[in-house]
Enzyme design. Structure first.
Site, mmCIF file in Angstrom:
data_model
loop_
_atom_site.group_PDB
_atom_site.id
_atom_site.type_symbol
_atom_site.label_atom_id
_atom_site.label_comp_id
_atom_site.label_asym_id
_atom_site.label_seq_id
_atom_site.Cartn_x
_atom_site.Cartn_y
_atom_site.Cartn_z
ATOM 1 C CG HIS A 68 -45.161 11.501 6.868
ATOM 2 N ND1 HIS A 68 -45.470 12.711 7.465
ATOM 3 C CD2 HIS A 68 -43.833 11.548 6.600
ATOM 4 C CE1 HIS A 68 -44.375 13.450 7.531
ATOM 5 N NE2 HIS A 68 -43.370 12.765 7.026
ATOM 6 C CD GLU A 71 -41.081 8.331 8.871
ATOM 7 O OE1 GLU A 71 -40.127 9.053 9.229
ATOM 8 O OE2 GLU A 71 -41.629 8.438 7.750
ATOM 9 C CG HIS A 72 -42.961 12.564 11.819
ATOM 10 N ND1 HIS A 72 -42.583 13.870 11.991
ATOM 11 C CD2 HIS A 72 -42.629 12.248 10.540
ATOM 12 C CE1 HIS A 72 -42.056 14.331 10.869
ATOM 13 N NE2 HIS A 72 -42.081 13.367 9.965
ATOM 14 C CD GLU A 143 -41.974 16.179 6.865
ATOM 15 O OE1 GLU A 143 -41.848 15.246 6.039
ATOM 16 O OE2 GLU A 143 -42.035 15.997 8.097
#
Length: 423
Positions: A68, A71-72, A143
């Site tokens: 993840h 991905e950012h 997040e």
């Protein structure tokens, strides 16, 4: 160009396949007359892939949340943010990390080639510095805190904690505050180089686009040298569940509940797609909108329109789950368990099976009008060693005997319950 053309006459669909010399597979589902176009570039790499053996033989164990995190970071390039660049080209870009995949995509109506080139370029060129990695930890930390306060998110991951003893599917996709604190530039590059390699990736395009354009663009843009697929490793997972019940209190107006059953059967390819389809029919028969159970619970005020069910099945894990809002989750859970037991005992009725099978086939056919859905499903099926269009054959071949066999083998296993109560 040397690409393959496959026609699915029953569906009226044409699929183009191209094998790039690097090992990358590219697909085009051509949709003549459609204005919307979708392109997706994905890797067979998700949040559960934290232990793997690289092609050089080295075994890596990395912190949760790295897929993840990557991905950012790929959206941030040295000359600006890719989201802004796509927007200036009139397209809508996005990305997602799931348990087992990471995908980058855009949709557009114009300037397809220019957008497509940008997609293929930035995913192959990560720009990571010590400074921007540290900055991202703060963003992802926010997040994670947001998801910790999300009732639906916590309900779901509490369910997974009930179902799984060891498998990393029970760990939040973004990781934890402690795990992301351990991430650095070097680890990110290690994971990128292991998983973002052509033979571990796929390109899918859906829309009214010429196959020559798609595949010549792939040819000109794919520069990465293949490093061989990493070998994913997962811990042994017992058939038994971890917990049968878990509850938490959060700010909700009405209790939320989620129930589930762990599926220990591991298959891939056509058999996986067939099993998913049968499980969806079983759930619809037991608790779908047309079922006696759903209507009884609904008119008694025990569930509402939030009630949903889902099948999640991959090559390394599988489960079914269902739930929603309820004023009395424990009572609803008891009612559902009794209905499952009764259905297992008598089996599904042929008339009900045929009706739901036809209904689900209709839903599948309607998805073929959506370039977005086609791209995502083609990607998922490819990584699971099958094709989305194989669903047409499955709906033709699937019978009551096979479906009842799945019903009796899986739905006799332990059902777990996750509940969120109001504070």
């Amino acid at each position: 160009m040397n690409y393959k053309t496959i026609t699915y006459e029953r569906l009226g669909e044409t699929l183009y396949e191209y094998d790039h010399p690097s090992g990358l597979k590219a697909f085009l589902v051509r949709k003549p007359g459609y204005n919307k176009k979708t392109a997706l570039f994905a890797t067979d790499y998700g949040s559960i892939d934290n232990v793997f053996k690289k092609s050089d033989g080295q075994v890596m164990r990395v912190p949760d949340g790295i897929a993840h995190f990557l991905e950012h970071k790929l959206f941030e390039q040295e000359d600006g943010n890719m989201l802004d660049k796509f927007s200036r080209m009139g397209s809508s870009p996005n990305a997602f990390t799931s348990f087992n995949q990471t995908a980058y995509y855009f949709t557009c109506t114009d300037l397809f080639e220019e957008n497509f080139r940008m997609l293929l370029d930035y995913v192959q060129n990560p720009w990571l510095t010590d400074e921007n990695v540290e900055k991202e930890k703060g963003i992802i930390g926010q997040e994670i805190r947001m998801y910790e306060d999300s009732p639906d998110w916590r309900l779901f991951f509490n369910l997974l904690d009930c179902l799984y003893v060891n498998h990393p599917v029970k760990v939040d996709i973004a990781g934890t505050l402690d795990s992301i604190a351990q991430i650095n530039k070097e680890l990110l590059y290690e994971c990128y180089n292991a998983f973002y390699t052509p033979s571990n990736m796929v390109v899918v395009v859906s829309g009214d686009v010429d196959p020559e354009l798609v595949f010549t663009t792939v040819d000109s843009m794919i520069k990465s040298k293949d490093r061989g697929k990493p070998e994913k490793r997962y811990p042994e997972e017992p058939e038994e569940v971890n917990l049968t019940y878990k509850e938490q209190k959060l700010r909700v107006s009405m209790p939320l509940f989620n129930m589930g059953i762990k599926d220990p059967v591991r298959v891939s390819g056509y058999e996986l797609l067939k099993r998913r389809t049968a499980l969806g029919i079983i759930l619809a028969a037991i608790m779908g909108r047309s079922s006696e159970l759903f209507n009884r619970l609904y008119y008694d005020g025990l569930i509402n329109d939030s009630f949903r069910f889902e099948v999640s099945a991959d090559q390394s894990y599988g489960f079914v789950n269902w739930g929603g809002q309820s004023s009395d989750p424990e009572r609803v859970a008891g009612e559902i368990r009794r209905e499952i037991e009764a259905t297992v005992e008598k089996g599904l009725d042929q008339e009900v099976f045929d009706r739901i099978r036809k209904s689900h086939e209709g839903v599948f056919v309607r998805t073929l009008n959506s370039p977005d859905v086609i791209a995502r499903e083609m990607m998922d099926c490819y990584f699971n060693k099958t094709s989305y269009f194989e669903l047409s054959r499955i709906f033709e071949e699937l019978d009551l005997a096979y479906t009842n066999q799945i019903l009796r083998s899986l739905f006799t296993k332990t059902t777990v319950l996750s509940v969120i109560h109001p504070i």
